[in-house]
Motif scaffolding. Structure first.
Motif, PDB file in Angstrom:
ATOM      1  N   GLY A 126       0.806  -1.216   0.000  1.00 30.47           N
ATOM      2  CA  GLY A 126       0.000   0.000   0.000  1.00 30.47           C
ATOM      3  C   GLY A 126       0.832   1.255   0.000  1.00 30.47           C
ATOM      4  O   GLY A 126       2.065   1.219  -0.035  1.00 30.47           O
ATOM      5  N   GLN A 127       0.128   2.373   0.075  1.00 30.06           N
ATOM      6  CA  GLN A 127       0.755   3.697   0.116  1.00 30.06           C
ATOM      7  C   GLN A 127       0.563   4.273   1.506  1.00 30.06           C
ATOM      8  O   GLN A 127      -0.563   4.368   1.999  1.00 30.06           O
ATOM      9  N   ARG A 128       1.639   4.677   2.144  1.00 28.89           N
ATOM     10  CA  ARG A 128       1.533   5.194   3.495  1.00 28.89           C
ATOM     11  C   ARG A 128       0.867   6.572   3.494  1.00 28.89           C
ATOM     12  O   ARG A 128       1.166   7.417   2.656  1.00 28.89           O
ATOM     13  N   MET A 129      -0.048   6.777   4.452  1.00 28.75           N
ATOM     14  CA  MET A 129      -0.746   8.050   4.596  1.00 28.75           C
ATOM     15  C   MET A 129      -0.543   8.549   6.032  1.00 28.75           C
ATOM     16  O   MET A 129      -0.132   7.787   6.914  1.00 28.75           O
ATOM     17  N   ARG A 130      -0.875   9.814   6.235  1.00 20.85           N
ATOM     18  CA  ARG A 130      -0.854  10.335   7.595  1.00 20.85           C
ATOM     19  C   ARG A 130      -2.136   9.924   8.303  1.00 20.85           C
ATOM     20  O   ARG A 130      -3.230  10.221   7.830  1.00 20.85           O
ATOM     21  N   PRO A 131      -2.042   9.231   9.446  1.00 14.17           N
ATOM     22  CA  PRO A 131      -3.266   8.881  10.169  1.00 14.17           C
ATOM     23  C   PRO A 131      -3.889  10.121  10.796  1.00 14.17           C
ATOM     24  O   PRO A 131      -3.197  10.956  11.380  1.00 14.17           O
ATOM     25  N   SER A 132      -5.196  10.250  10.655  1.00  9.19           N
ATOM     26  CA  SER A 132      -5.878  11.396  11.252  1.00  9.19           C
ATOM     27  C   SER A 132      -6.261  11.085  12.688  1.00  9.19           C
ATOM     28  O   SER A 132      -6.351   9.923  13.098  1.00  9.19           O
ATOM     29  N   LEU A 133      -6.508  12.133  13.444  1.00 11.75           N
ATOM     30  CA  LEU A 133      -6.933  11.962  14.831  1.00 11.75           C
ATOM     31  C   LEU A 133      -8.291  11.269  14.889  1.00 11.75           C
ATOM     32  O   LEU A 133      -8.563  10.486  15.806  1.00 11.75           O
ATOM     33  N   VAL A 134      -9.148  11.527  13.903  1.00 12.97           N
ATOM     34  CA  VAL A 134     -10.448  10.864  13.864  1.00 12.97           C
ATOM     35  C   VAL A 134     -10.277   9.355  13.690  1.00 12.97           C
ATOM     36  O   VAL A 134     -10.945   8.550  14.353  1.00 12.97           O
ATOM     37  N   ASP A 135      -9.366   8.950  12.801  1.00  9.93           N
ATOM     38  CA  ASP A 135      -9.114   7.524  12.601  1.00  9.93           C
ATOM     39  C   ASP A 135      -8.622   6.873  13.892  1.00  9.93           C
ATOM     40  O   ASP A 135      -9.050   5.769  14.251  1.00  9.93           O
TER      41      ASP A 135
END
Length: 316
Positions: free
Chosen positions: A290-299
């Motif tokens: 996969g492609q790494r993303m920034r995790p959000s606080l909501v997640d």
């Protein structure tokens, strides 16, 4: 509306550190060790350990019933507790009068007298609180649509909250505790409230603890997050360290089984794509899918505060 803080004390020891009110310079503004609270058979706070240093904007997050309001009430001395708790170097219950000289508190049910004009509330505060600045309050009101001669009963809910913040922010305090301060406000009123808070009160020395359900709106304001689930602290981290600890991957549907086998703490969809969130780095072969993303606080909030039977990663 309950402003508050530490009484004066002699200078610190010869180590060079100075005593500020009830605490030594450099000490955290809040320190909790094994903090617990029980109402009847319900354990509302369970063994919390955390510190809040000076100059931080901390988000206190959790579902209804997670223990947020109980924690805030303990911090301002409104309820007893188990374990150790120091706020501005003081015991919130035993030394509450001294504490409330340097701590500001806006509860979720904060009410101003409907008959009063804004100018009368400023005069009242000046007579009640030794660290309140009437001139500062008048200056802060200029940032709002509230006039000095306006009566509380003529104001919208958003304007009342703005007036309340102007009164509280005019206190020369070191710590502000806000329990759902923008509950029931529209998005423009919430934005105005937080802009005024950050611009006019946060100065790098004072700290703010904010309990809120509007996770997306406050994420950009926060320096740290405390997250509660069923009275337990499931996350205590500076936001700058979120990317170091948590890994979010977007991936093709064909890779879903392989990603799931690596036991992510959350599987979800973002912008139409499958995604997975891991506490720590997954194996390299999974990261390659996969492609790494920034995790959000909501997640993170969804992953860590779901019902325990749905989320085995929450410590029991």
């Amino acid at each position: 509306m309950a402003p508050a803080a530490a009484a004066s004390a002699p200078a610190g020891p010869a180590s060079g550190r100075t005593r500020l009110g009830g605490m030594m310079s450099g000490e955290p503004l809040i320190r909790a060790r094994g903090l617990g609270l029980q109402y009847g058979s319900k354990r509302v706070l369970d063994g919390l350990d955390f510190e809040i240093p000076a100059g931080r904007v901390v988000g206190l997050l959790g579902h209804n019933g997670a223990g947020k309001t109980s924690l805030m009430r303990a911090l301002v001395g409104l309820t007893g507790h188990e374990g150790e708790l120091s706020v501005l170097g003081l015991s919130p219950q035993r030394q509450r009068t001294a504490l409330l000289q340097s701590l500001c508190y806006i509860p979720d049910v904060a009410i101003l007298p409907r008959w009063a004009r804004a100018s009368e509330l400023i005069t009242l505060m000046a007579g009640l609180h030794p660290n309140f600045s009437a001139e500062r309050a008048r200056q802060l009101l200029k940032r709002t649509s509230v006039g000095l001669n306006d009566k509380v009963k003529t104001l919208s809910r958003g304007m009342v909250v703005q007036l309340h913040l102007a009164l509280v922010a005019a206190i020369d305090a070191r710590l502000m505790v806000l329990d759902e301060p923008t509950l029931g406000l529209d998005v423009l009123s919430r934005k105005a409230f937080y802009e005024m808070l950050i611009d006019e009160w946060c100065d790098g020395e004072r700290s703010v603890l904010i309990s809120t359900h509007q996770v997306e709106e406050v994420e950009s304001l926060l320096s740290d997050v405390l997250m509660l689930s069923e009275g337990r602290l499931v996350l205590n981290i500076p936001l700058a360290e979120v990317d170091e600890r948590f890994v979010a991957l977007s991936h093709d549907p064909a890779a879903a089984d392989a990603v799931a086998a690596a036991h992510p703490i959350l599987r979800y969809r973002q912008q139409g794509q499958s995604a997975a969130l891991f506490d720590g780095a997954p194996p390299p072969e999974v990261q390659a899918l996969g492609q790494r993303m920034r995790p959000s606080l909501v997640d993170l909030f969804v992953a860590l505060t779901r019902a325990p039977e749905l989320n085995p990663t929450i410590p029991r």
